[in-house]
Design an enzyme around this catalytic site. Structure first.
Site, PDB file in Angstrom:
ATOM      1  N   GLY A 502       0.831  -1.203   0.000  1.00  0.00           N
ATOM      2  CA  GLY A 502       0.000   0.000   0.000  1.00  0.00           C
ATOM      3  C   GLY A 502       0.865   1.251   0.000  1.00  0.00           C
ATOM      4  N   GLY A 505       3.214   1.510   3.129  1.00  0.00           N
ATOM      5  CA  GLY A 505       4.211   0.481   3.386  1.00  0.00           C
ATOM      6  C   GLY A 505       3.697  -0.883   2.959  1.00  0.00           C
ATOM      7  CG  ASP A 617      -5.205   5.712  -0.250  1.00  0.00           C
ATOM      8  OD1 ASP A 617      -5.655   5.920  -1.388  1.00  0.00           O
ATOM      9  OD2 ASP A 617      -4.152   5.084  -0.041  1.00  0.00           O
TER      10      ASP A 617
END
Ligand SMILES: *[C@@H]1O[C@H](CO)[C@@H](O)[C@H](O)[C@H]1NC(C)=O
Ligand SMILES: *[C@@H]1O[C@H](CO)[C@@H](O)[C@H](O)[C@H]1NC(C)=O
Ligand SMILES: *[C@@H]1O[C@H](CO)[C@@H](O)[C@H](O)[C@H]1NC(C)=O
Ligand SMILES: *[C@@H]1O[C@H](CO)[C@@H](O)[C@H](O)[C@H]1NC(C)=O
Ligand SMILES: *[C@@H]1O[C@H](CO)[C@@H](O)[C@H](O)[C@H]1NC(C)=O
Ligand SMILES: *[C@@H]1O[C@H](CO)[C@@H](O)[C@H](O)[C@H]1NC(C)=O
Ligand SMILES: *[C@@H]1O[C@H](CO)[C@@H](O)[C@H](O)[C@H]1NC(C)=O
Ligand SMILES: *[C@@H]1O[C@H](CO)[C@@H](O)[C@H](O)[C@H]1NC(C)=O
Ligand SMILES: *[C@@H]1O[C@H](CO)[C@@H](O)[C@H](O)[C@H]1NC(C)=O
Ligand SMILES: *[C@@H]1O[C@H](CO)[C@@H](O)[C@H](O)[C@H]1NC(C)=O
Ligand SMILES: *[C@@H]1O[C@H](CO)[C@@H](O)[C@H](O)[C@H]1NC(C)=O
Length: 827
Positions: A502, A505, A617
């Site tokens: 992602g 990380g 997000d």
């Protein structure tokens, strides 16, 4: 002047007249032929946008003539006249027109700054501060207002909208945008931006006007090739002009009320910023180079740059301290660091011990190595040892030595393949335990290093032991388990099974000793301190909902920050929606339930938590599915953990921009409605079973939301929108509902989008939903072929390349908002 008592009336009037004229009326925009500007007097441009006058930056003791924004509460200087020649008193110094030039005279009436025009003609000149932020010297008169000189042609560190930044091809001289020396000193700093003197359309950034360390890449008519972020830009209109005499770029801001500037920062990066009145701060739109350590020699000689340490990118090599603590504090690191202890070879004293070498690992090697013919490391070492100007050596298939300052050092992460080892020459006293006799210092250095390693090893072992017990669940923080890094390493078989990568990380699958499965996320570049990190993590830990992925624990050891989540056996939604090979197609019922569950999870984040959490997000990759295909939203709360500047968001969202709400780009504050937008974009994909941004097979581009929106409006057969793999197996009413909701969610105006709570009610069938208007952004796609092309090219962008939205009320941090009353009605 004792004019009042003067008996000669005539003279008195004349002198009075003189006094009045030489005193500038406060707040005007013009200095005319015989007026002066001094002390607290200022010019204000006609539209009230800019102010010009004396200012004193930060803690400086000097005064400068500068220009700043009138409406920006934090004083932001955009232009400085006498940047290299400050004055010490603002009252007796004067800005005035003198012999055809605009001149600043200091306390002794000596000119210290001038426009330096040669064709002197002062009879009818005036200096006017224009509303664009341009200070012009021009000929007065009704017939022609010929401009003799303008500040736009002589920018300092700011490039304002409307100004040109270019190259005079006849003289091959580029205009420079030059950083301040430090945050308190506008003098010319080391970093400058210029248009390529060779006449291409790329910008370069140079260090000390000589060493190039960045280029924008050539202009392709829309973006600079190495600044792909510009694709997303719809605030600024850049354009390029070139003829035989000159070439330049200029830019404008679509929305005139947007306050925006482009600067060459003291950090050596160019930055584009917009002012956010709601939060009273400058919002970073983009910056280049992207990382601090790409800036050449940012930390100066013997300074080490480290991109991971976002609190302060620079530190000194061991055995060194900042050359000038004051400059260092003011973010000017160019002077670098100096030795704490002189080398033995430099000093006259004979009693000192011999110098030693300290190894520096995982480093980007210093600039300007000299090659020495030496076949072994010890030969290389003695080559350096025997030359007092040699400060370091490296032996890596060949011998390199460095003379004097070590420039452009960077600490790379452990295990970085570019990381090299070099050996730094230091005085013997810089090594711990250096008590034994001469000649063995080097070995002692190594010995003590070993001792340190041994001690560290012991400490580490103790910590490891402690964490082992932690890992089995003994110590908890709130409801969260604090894991040891070693435990997670074991659980994930040394991070061998990667589940995904992602924006924040990579995620790895793991299994705890109690044989439960976990997903471990290794966070990248956390800018927060330990305490803040823990507090943020425990906040996230308290957020629990059936449609949110549960955080089980975390690990925080130095820079190693990891989060431990429940493992979701069915993975992320994108795999089920978009990838053919994963056999089973999600049927309509599941899709609808996933839409509803996701909406519930988001509602909880937006409305039910103590602080409203904006996810920032939302995309199919962040919707995970458990064994029963119950959706769980992942990655919430992380945006705050990482710290959100725009570049970062762009970087983390690279490739998934199709979900970004327009307000991300326009620079206004982000509210929960940004998630609603992303959610809406995602709903379309639930329906179509493919990415909105994907081109169809025949190569003809169809932006699905546009298609869906027009099908809705035209009242065509709604089932043609459905994923073909479902073979029209869907409840048309649910389909219409989902389509309408999606369309409402992606309205340009935040206030028109429903809240997630309302979305839940609509999907549950409690609220009815009216036909939505076609969002303006989608209309642009229909109208503007060019934009649609831009779409395919990036294959990931979407609805943000329209005209800018007006910045109405967008800044308020509402979590609830009424959908315009016509859109929703109680059933
Ligand atoms: C100042 O300038 C005005 C016109 O711009 C002129 O009429 C006046 O005589 C000047 N005064 C002096 C003292 O030069
Ligand atoms: C001018 O100087 C005086 C005295 O040093 C100071 O009080 C005043 O604030 C200064 N004005 C400006 C505009 O800096
Ligand atoms: C001025 O200096 C003081 C003490 O050195 C410091 O705390 C303060 O932040 C400085 N102010 C500015 C604007 O740099
Ligand atoms: C004014 O500038 C001149 C020339 O730079 C300099 O010699 C003089 O000392 C300055 N006067 C004051 C009061 O700073
Ligand atoms: C004007 O000329 C002088 C002397 O040549 C120079 O030092 C100064 O930098 C010039 N000023 C500007 C604004 O170019
Ligand atoms: C000076 O300015 C006046 C008025 O604009 C003009 O008539 C004259 O020709 C100028 N002289 C020079 C040397 O440019
Ligand atoms: C020149 O400027 C003056 C005042 O600034 C204005 O009244 C006049 O209209 C201008 N002339 C032209 C030709 O723009
Ligand atoms: C920058 O270059 C000049 C010569 O062009 C040199 O004298 C100066 O030392 C350089 N600055 C630094 C920080 O290296
Ligand atoms: C962008 O700026 C250029 C040059 O100023 C202008 O011709 C063009 O119309 C502008 N584009 C838009 C979309 O406003
Ligand atoms: C370039 O400059 C020359 C001389 O100043 C001028 O005659 C010519 O018209 C200019 N060319 C363009 C394209 O502006
Ligand atoms: C040290 O090495 C440099 C570069 O090779 C050379 O220029 C210098 O003369 C040497 N100094 C001594 C004392 O050998």
């Amino acid at each position: 002047m004792d004019t009042r008592n003067n008996p000669w009336l005539k003279l008195s009037i004349l002198i009075l007249c003189l006094t009045l004229k030489t005193h500038l009326s406060h707040g005007g925009d013009t200095i005319s032929g015989n007026e002066t500007l001094s002390g607290d007097q200022t010019l204000v441009s006609a539209g009230g946008k800019f102010v010009l006058g004396f200012f004193k930056p930060g803690n400086s003791s000097y005064y400068y003539i500068g220009m700043w924004y009138k409406k920006v509460s934090e004083r932001t200087v955009v232009w400085v006249a006498n940047r290299d020649t400050p004055v010490t008193d603002n009252r007796s110094s004067q800005l005035k027109i003198l012999d055809g030039n605009l001149v600043l005279v200091n306390e002794s009436q000596v000119p210290v700054w001038s426009t330096n025009l040669t064709s002197a003609n002062s009879t009818s000149l005036e200096a006017v501060l224009l509303d664009q932020g341009n200070f012009v010297l021009r000929v007065t008169g009704a017939v022609s207002n010929e401009t003799r000189w303008q500040s736009f042609d002589h920018p300092t560190h700011t490039w304002l909208p409307g100004a040109k930044l270019g190259l005079d091809k006849r003289t091959k001289t580029p205009q420079l945008l030059t950083s301040w020396k430090n945050t308190d000193d506008p003098a010319n700093g080391l970093f400058s931006l210029e248009l390529d003197p060779d006449g291409t359309s790329q910008y370069l950034i140079l260090w000390n006007r000589s060493k190039q360390y960045w280029t924008s890449g050539a202009w392709n008519g829309q973006i600079f090739s190495l600044v792909p972020e510009m694709r997303l830009n719809y605030i600024y209109n850049f354009s390029f002009y070139s003829d035989a005499n000159e070439s330049y770029f200029t830019y404008s801001v679509y929305e005139e009320s947007t306050i925006s500037r482009f600067i060459m920062d003291v950090s050596g990066q160019v930055k584009q910023l917009t002012w956010l009145e709601s939060s009273r701060q400058w919002n970073l739109f983009w910056s280049q180079p992207r990382t601090q350590c790409e800036v050449y020699d940012f930390c100066g000689p013997f300074g080490v740059c480290n991109d991971d340490n976002t609190n302060d990118f620079c530190k000194c090599l061991t055995g060194f301290t900042p050359s000038s603590q004051n400059d260092w504090n003011l973010k000017d690191r160019s002077a670098g660091c100096k030795r704490n202890t002189p080398l033995q070879c430099e000093s006259s004293s004979l009693s000192q011990q011999k110098d030693g070498f300290s190894s520096q690992h995982s480093m980007r090697l210093p600039e300007n190595p000299q090659t020495v013919n030496a076949g072994s490391r010890s030969a290389c070492e003695s080559a350096c040892f025997n030359n007092c100007s040699c400060t370091a050596y490296a032996f890596d298939s060949g011998c390199s030595i460095w003379i004097d300052g070590l420039m452009n050092l960077q600490q790379l992460p452990d295990g970085d393949s570019n990381g090299k080892t070099f050996y730094l020459k230091l005085a013997a006293s810089e090594f711990p335990n250096s008590s034994s006799d001469k000649g063995k210092v080097i070995r002692i250095g190594v010995g003590s290093a070993l001792a340190v390693v041994a001690i560290l090893g012991l400490v580490w072992f103790i910590i490891w032991r402690r964490h082992r017990s932690v890992g089995t669940g003994k110590t908890v923080e709130g409801s969260l388990v604090a894991f040891g890094y070693r435990d997670l390493q074991n659980a994930t078989k040394n991070f061998s099974e990667k589940l995904g990568g992602g924006g924040f990380g990579s995620v790895f699958k793991g299994r705890l000793p109690d044989s439960s499965f976990i997903a471990v996320k290794k966070l990248e570049s956390i800018s927060q301190g330990e305490k803040q990190f823990r507090s943020e993590v425990s906040t996230i830990g308290t957020i629990q909902h059936v449609n949110l992925v549960r955080l089980r624990g975390f690990c925080s050891e130095g820079t190693k920050k990891l989060l431990v989540y429940d493992y979701m056996p069915n993975g992320s939604l994108d795999a089920h929606l978009f990838h053919e090979k994963d056999s089973e197609v999600l049927d309509w019922k599941k899709r609808y339930q996933i839409a509803l569950g996701t909406a519930r999870g988001l509602t909880y984040l937006h409305e039910k938590c103590r602080d409203c959490i904006v996810h920032c997000d939302i995309k199919p990759e962040n919707i995970l599915l458990d064994a029963e295909f119950c959706p769980k939203v992942a990655d919430f709360g992380l945006a705050k953990l990482i710290g959100r500047d725009f570049s970062r968001v762009l970087t983390t969202m690279r490739g998934t921009r199709g979900y970004l709400a327009p307000e991300w780009i326009s620079g206004v504050a982000i509210t929960a409605k940004a998630d609603v937008y992303s959610y809406g974009m995602m709903l379309f994909e639930f329906i179509s079973g493919r990415r909105n941004s994907e081109a169809s097979e025949d190569g003809k581009v169809k932006f699905f939301p546009t298609l869906a929106s027009s099908v809705l409006t035209e009242g065509d057969d709604i089932l043609i929108l459905l994923d073909q793999r479902l073979e029209r197996n869907a409840d048309p009413e649910e389909l219409i509902r989902l389509c309408r909701v999606a369309c409402w969610c992606i309205q340009d105006e935040e206030s028109q989008r429903p809240s997630m709570g309302q979305v839940v009610q609509i999907l549950e069938g409690v609220l009815d939903v009216n036909p939505p208007p076609i969002p303006r952004t989608l209309q642009v796609f229909v109208d503007n072929q060019e934009q649609i092309i831009f779409f395919t090219e990036s294959s990931s962008s979407s609805g943000q390349s329209s005209k800018p939205r007006s910045n109405t009320s967008a800044a308020s941090s509402q979590t609830k908002s009424t959908v315009s009353s016509s859109s929703i009605s109680e059933k």
